[in-house]
Design a protein around this motif. Structure first.
Motif, mmCIF file in Angstrom:
data_model
loop_
_atom_site.group_PDB
_atom_site.id
_atom_site.type_symbol
_atom_site.label_atom_id
_atom_site.label_comp_id
_atom_site.label_asym_id
_atom_site.label_seq_id
_atom_site.Cartn_x
_atom_site.Cartn_y
_atom_site.Cartn_z
ATOM 1 N N UNK A 1 2.488 8.801 -31.697
ATOM 2 C CA UNK A 1 0.942 8.177 -31.973
ATOM 3 C C UNK A 1 0.727 7.546 -33.253
ATOM 4 N N UNK A 2 1.956 7.119 -33.945
ATOM 5 C CA UNK A 2 1.546 6.619 -34.895
ATOM 6 C C UNK A 2 1.587 4.827 -34.754
ATOM 7 N N UNK A 3 0.491 4.514 -35.451
ATOM 8 C CA UNK A 3 0.179 3.129 -35.314
ATOM 9 C C UNK A 3 1.275 2.248 -35.535
ATOM 10 N N UNK A 4 2.141 2.579 -36.635
ATOM 11 C CA UNK A 4 3.258 1.651 -37.060
ATOM 12 C C UNK A 4 4.224 1.550 -36.025
ATOM 13 N N UNK A 5 4.702 2.684 -35.510
ATOM 14 C CA UNK A 5 5.618 2.883 -34.429
ATOM 15 C C UNK A 5 5.089 2.075 -33.352
ATOM 16 N N UNK B 1 -8.501 0.570 -44.190
ATOM 17 C CA UNK B 1 -8.233 1.766 -44.825
ATOM 18 C C UNK B 1 -8.410 2.946 -44.039
ATOM 19 N N UNK B 2 -7.775 2.898 -42.769
ATOM 20 C CA UNK B 2 -8.054 3.916 -41.980
ATOM 21 C C UNK B 2 -6.362 4.664 -41.794
ATOM 22 N N UNK B 3 -6.232 5.929 -41.642
ATOM 23 C CA UNK B 3 -4.976 6.497 -41.424
ATOM 24 C C UNK B 3 -4.407 6.112 -40.191
ATOM 25 N N UNK B 4 -5.012 6.012 -39.183
ATOM 26 C CA UNK B 4 -4.389 5.552 -37.911
ATOM 27 C C UNK B 4 -5.245 4.977 -36.969
ATOM 28 N N UNK B 5 -4.789 4.817 -35.828
ATOM 29 C CA UNK B 5 -5.950 4.199 -34.856
ATOM 30 C C UNK B 5 -6.774 5.420 -34.403
ATOM 31 N N UNK B 6 -7.946 5.195 -33.757
ATOM 32 C CA UNK B 6 -8.729 6.291 -33.544
ATOM 33 C C UNK B 6 -8.103 7.106 -32.378
ATOM 34 N N UNK B 7 -7.426 6.743 -31.397
ATOM 35 C CA UNK B 7 -7.032 7.420 -30.433
ATOM 36 C C UNK B 7 -5.558 7.282 -30.350
ATOM 37 N N UNK B 8 -4.570 8.453 -30.984
ATOM 38 C CA UNK B 8 -3.262 8.040 -30.853
ATOM 39 C C UNK B 8 -2.639 8.044 -29.485
ATOM 40 N N UNK B 9 -2.882 9.371 -28.737
ATOM 41 C CA UNK B 9 -2.312 9.270 -27.523
ATOM 42 C C UNK B 9 -2.579 8.111 -26.703
ATOM 43 N N UNK B 10 -3.833 7.792 -26.772
ATOM 44 C CA UNK B 10 -4.268 6.604 -25.737
ATOM 45 C C UNK B 10 -3.257 5.162 -26.200
ATOM 46 N N UNK B 11 -3.308 5.373 -27.556
ATOM 47 C CA UNK B 11 -2.372 4.165 -27.965
ATOM 48 C C UNK B 11 -1.065 4.134 -27.402
ATOM 49 N N UNK B 12 -0.538 5.325 -27.584
ATOM 50 C CA UNK B 12 1.010 5.616 -26.950
ATOM 51 C C UNK B 12 0.844 5.147 -25.582
ATOM 52 N N UNK B 13 -0.196 5.718 -24.646
ATOM 53 C CA UNK B 13 -0.234 5.321 -23.135
ATOM 54 C C UNK B 13 -0.432 3.811 -22.875
ATOM 55 N N UNK B 14 -1.228 3.219 -23.840
ATOM 56 C CA UNK B 14 -1.394 1.765 -23.524
ATOM 57 C C UNK B 14 -0.028 0.903 -23.732
ATOM 58 N N UNK B 15 0.582 1.440 -24.758
ATOM 59 C CA UNK B 15 1.865 0.659 -24.692
ATOM 60 C C UNK B 15 3.045 0.902 -23.523
ATOM 61 N N UNK B 16 3.248 2.237 -23.404
ATOM 62 C CA UNK B 16 4.133 2.510 -22.472
ATOM 63 C C UNK B 16 3.592 2.105 -20.800
ATOM 64 N N UNK B 17 2.371 1.792 -20.689
ATOM 65 C CA UNK B 17 1.874 1.162 -19.357
ATOM 66 C C UNK B 17 2.622 -0.131 -18.969
ATOM 67 N N UNK B 18 2.784 -0.848 -20.255
ATOM 68 C CA UNK B 18 3.292 -2.153 -20.106
ATOM 69 C C UNK B 18 4.806 -2.286 -19.567
#
Lengths: 186, 527
Positions: free
Chosen positions: B28-32, B105-122
């Motif tokens: 769920x890391x924004x950089x990954x 200056x944020x630690x990560x995106x607001x919704x980590x799991x959602x972020x993971x999901x939006x990538x893997x849908x691709x």
């Protein structure tokens, strides 16, 4: 990130998700909107706006068209829905014929038109006709078939009545020779 | 601040995380996730590029050599869909994932799991698109615009494409919701909206465009799907529908879509130009307002794609003037970039070269766009190679060049190494020369009347097509050099400093290079 979602983020995600969920039906709403807008503004009538009404119709003249229908040695009942119509030369007219197959099996027929008087034929233009192709009716089937035609403006003055007569011939199979034979018989 | 960030990187090492494939599946890391987006988009760029090579190989000389005409149409269709939805959009989402949290200056995106999901849908979406090539009837061949009646009549490849579009749409909507929430809610104390880096601003506006129009596009393809299989007749005249309706709905999505593709690029270029001119961006506020104006205007100009399908003169005039109006905010941006460079201490590293190439070529694409905006001219040029040249000047020289500029600009931050500057410059010049060789001559082909999306052409077009094809092969091969430069940069190279470019500004350059796995766990205070 921790599992808990901050309330401010939760509020925003709900609003944004609702907004995009609402935009989906907006796509569908464009369909009736398009129709309403086109009707209201006449925008979709691109080819009609500003074009005068069909000036090719000779309103001063009326021609009586009579319809006649026959079957040649076939188990079909065939009749025009209207026995005659009165038309202005140049007008596009649609009439209908009804045919019923009384046999217990599918039958294919081909209608052959003829005109009375004969010289009216070249001024009688059919735009669409069931006689353009063979008709196959299942056992007991009945069918209404349209004819769309125009009587041309330059129809000789002495012709006041035209009789359009159709005769159905049975086409046995799709064999060309037989179909030819049937046509030759007419 | 550096010490804080480093400290967190050490204490949150990779030790307690899944490794191997599962690390990337569950991250769920924004950089990954940013890294995955970037690699995915590069892979799709190669796939779509191979299709472009196939198209240009067929067009190398007149006559049919390589492809059946049906296959050719499938190639143009998939090339468009894959480049727009598989390459360019995910590339900029990748940039957004990597850079926006670090920039604000944020630690990560607001919704980590959602972020993971939006990538893997691709992944399933791209598989659906590519496998449509191998089903009976082949891939969709109605052009990337999927116009009915053709798209209603095609084989099951079209259904795969429709589902792919649905999934890609969900993915980009989720990504956009995440980006908006991150920018609006997670900014560091003191980071007011008018202090946001341009890249974050352009992405915020882009994300709003995406959540507004992707659902409309999903609706349009759903109507196609029900027309195909469930007896509705939205687009079939035999049932009272209208195929032109699809074009209206499609371009209501499609025109904002072209700004979705280009606006984040504007943001990247704004930052790069400012960094290598060693001056603050000229007219920051006007840049923000110009971007917003472009986004708003984009909803009111869709008809300029449809001049020839039947539209009254009033409608044509409206769309013509509204379209030309967009040249004003776009002009504001171009003049601001030029003013930023005015009397700046310019150096010409690769990111700057790509940004300058962007300004030069994108402006040309803008001018050919103005030419096409004129109804009487467009009636002549509709569906000719002039249009192909126009939108490749904006999509390739616009979006792709700015993506390269961004990649070279932030590579040191991502990898901790400086890339090979000489190879980077060679990559730029090869791309620049071959791009123009490919597409500049297509203006002439279009003016001479060569229609697009046709696998064959009249003999008088042979010379320019040959030049264009040779350029395209060169352009395609040059991109392998980019891959090499990136891999070389990941493996090693001169150590990059925290502030890799001496003119660079922004919070991301306060972090060490490479950026640690966790950054800004304690938010910085922006003065």
């Amino acid at each position: 990130m921790s599992a808990a979602i901050a309330p401010s983020n939760r509020k925003l995600i709900i609003r944004l998700a609702l907004f995009s969920a609402l935009m989906f039906p907006v796509g569908y709403a464009l369909v009736p909107l398009y129709t309403v807008f086109c009707n209201f503004s006449g925008l979709n009538q691109v080819n009609l706006t500003g074009v005068p009404a069909n000036s090719q119709v000779d309103m001063a003249r009326e021609v009586n068209i009579e319809f006649d229908s026959n079957v040649h040695d076939m188990p079909w009942k065939f009749r025009p829905i209207q026995s005659h119509v009165s038309v202005h030369p140049g007008e596009v007219i649609q009439v209908e014929f009804e045919v019923v197959n009384t046999r217990n099996e599918a039958v294919t027929g081909q209608a052959i038109p003829s005109y009375g008087p004969r010289e009216a034929g070249e001024f009688f233009k059919k735009l669409s006709c069931f006689c353009f192709e063979k008709q196959t009716l299942a056992a007991g089937e009945s069918r209404r078939m349209p004819v769309v035609f125009v009587v041309e403006r330059n129809l000789p003055k002495e012709i006041g009545t035209i009789t359009l007569s159709y005769t159905f011939f049975e086409v046995e199979g799709n064999k060309r020779a037989e179909a030819k034979a049937v046509q030759a018989g007419s | 601040m550096e010490a804080t960030a480093m400290g967190h990187a050490d204490s949150h090492g990779h030790g307690h995380q899944p490794t191997g494939l599962m690390r990337w599946m569950t991250t769920t890391n924004h950089k990954d996730i940013g890294t995955m987006y970037l690699w995915f988009s590069f892979a799709m760029f190669i796939v779509g590029g191979c299709m472009a090579m196939t198209i240009r190989a067929e067009l190398f000389q007149p006559g049919l050599q390589l492809l059946e005409p049906e296959r050719f149409n499938q190639m143009t269709t998939l090339h468009g869909l894959i480049m727009v939805f598989g390459a360019i959009m995910p590339a900029f989402v990748g940039f957004a994932n990597w850079m926006i949290p670090m920039q604000i200056g944020a630690a990560d995106m607001a919704f980590g799991r959602l972020n993971n999901w939006s990538f893997w849908l691709l992944i399933p979406a791209s598989i659906l698109l590519v496998t449509s090539l191998f089903v009976p009837g082949g891939a969709p061949a109605a052009g990337w615009t999927l116009y009915p009646p053709l798209s209603v009549q095609l084989g099951m490849g079209m259904d795969l494409a429709i589902f792919a579009v649905h999934i890609l749409g969900i993915s980009s909507i989720l990504g956009s919701i995440n980006i908006i929430t991150t920018i609006l809610n997670l900014r560091a104390p003191g980071m007011t909206m008018m202090k946001l880096p341009m890249f974050a601003w352009t992405w915020l506006i882009t994300a709003f465009l995406i959540i507004a129009v992707m659902p409309v596009f999903a609706g349009a393809v759903t109507m196609l799907l029900t027309d195909r299989h469930f007896g509705t007749t939205f687009f079939s005249a035999s049932g009272g529908g209208d195929p032109v309706l699809f074009q209206h709905v499609f371009w209501f999505f499609g025109h904002p879509e072209v700004y979705i593709v280009i606006l984040p690029g504007f943001g990247v270029v704004s930052q790069v130009i400012s960094a290598f001119s060693r001056k603050p961006l000229f007219g920051y506020a006007s840049m923000v307002y110009a971007t917003a104006s472009i986004a708003i205007l984009s909803f009111f100009v869709w008809g300029h794609h449809m001049y020839t399908v039947g539209m009254p003169v009033t409608g044509q005039l409206y769309f013509m003037y509204a379209t030309m109006l967009i040249a004003i905010p776009t002009g504001v941006k171009v003049f601001n970039w030029i003013s930023t460079m005015w009397r700046g201490a310019l150096t010409f590293e690769t990111p700057m070269l790509f940004s300058l190439g962007f300004i030069f070529l994108f402006t040309m694409g803008g001018f050919s766009g103005l030419v096409l905006a004129m109804t009487p001219v467009d009636v002549q040029m509709q569906d000719t190679y002039y249009v192909v040249a126009h939108f490749h000047y904006t999509m390739v020289a616009g979006a792709l060049f700015s993506a390269f500029a961004g990649a070279y600009y932030w590579l040191p931050k991502w990898t901790g190494h400086m890339y090979d500057e000489t190879l980077g410059k060679i990559h730029f010049w090869l791309t620049m020369i071959f791009f123009n060789m490919t597409f500049f001559v297509q203006h002439f082909l279009g003016l001479a009347g060569m229609p697009r999306r046709i696998p064959d052409y009249a003999l008088q077009f042979a010379e320019f097509n040959k030049i264009s094809s040779i350029g395209a092969f060169g352009l395609g091969l040059s991109q392998l050099l980019f891959l090499y430069v990136v891999i070389k940069c990941i493996k090693g190279g001169p150590k990059a400093e925290a502030k890799s470019w001496d003119g660079a500004t922004g919070l991301e350059w306060d972090l060490p290079s490479p950026a640690p796995y966790h950054t800004w766990e304690t938010q910085p205070l922006v003065k």
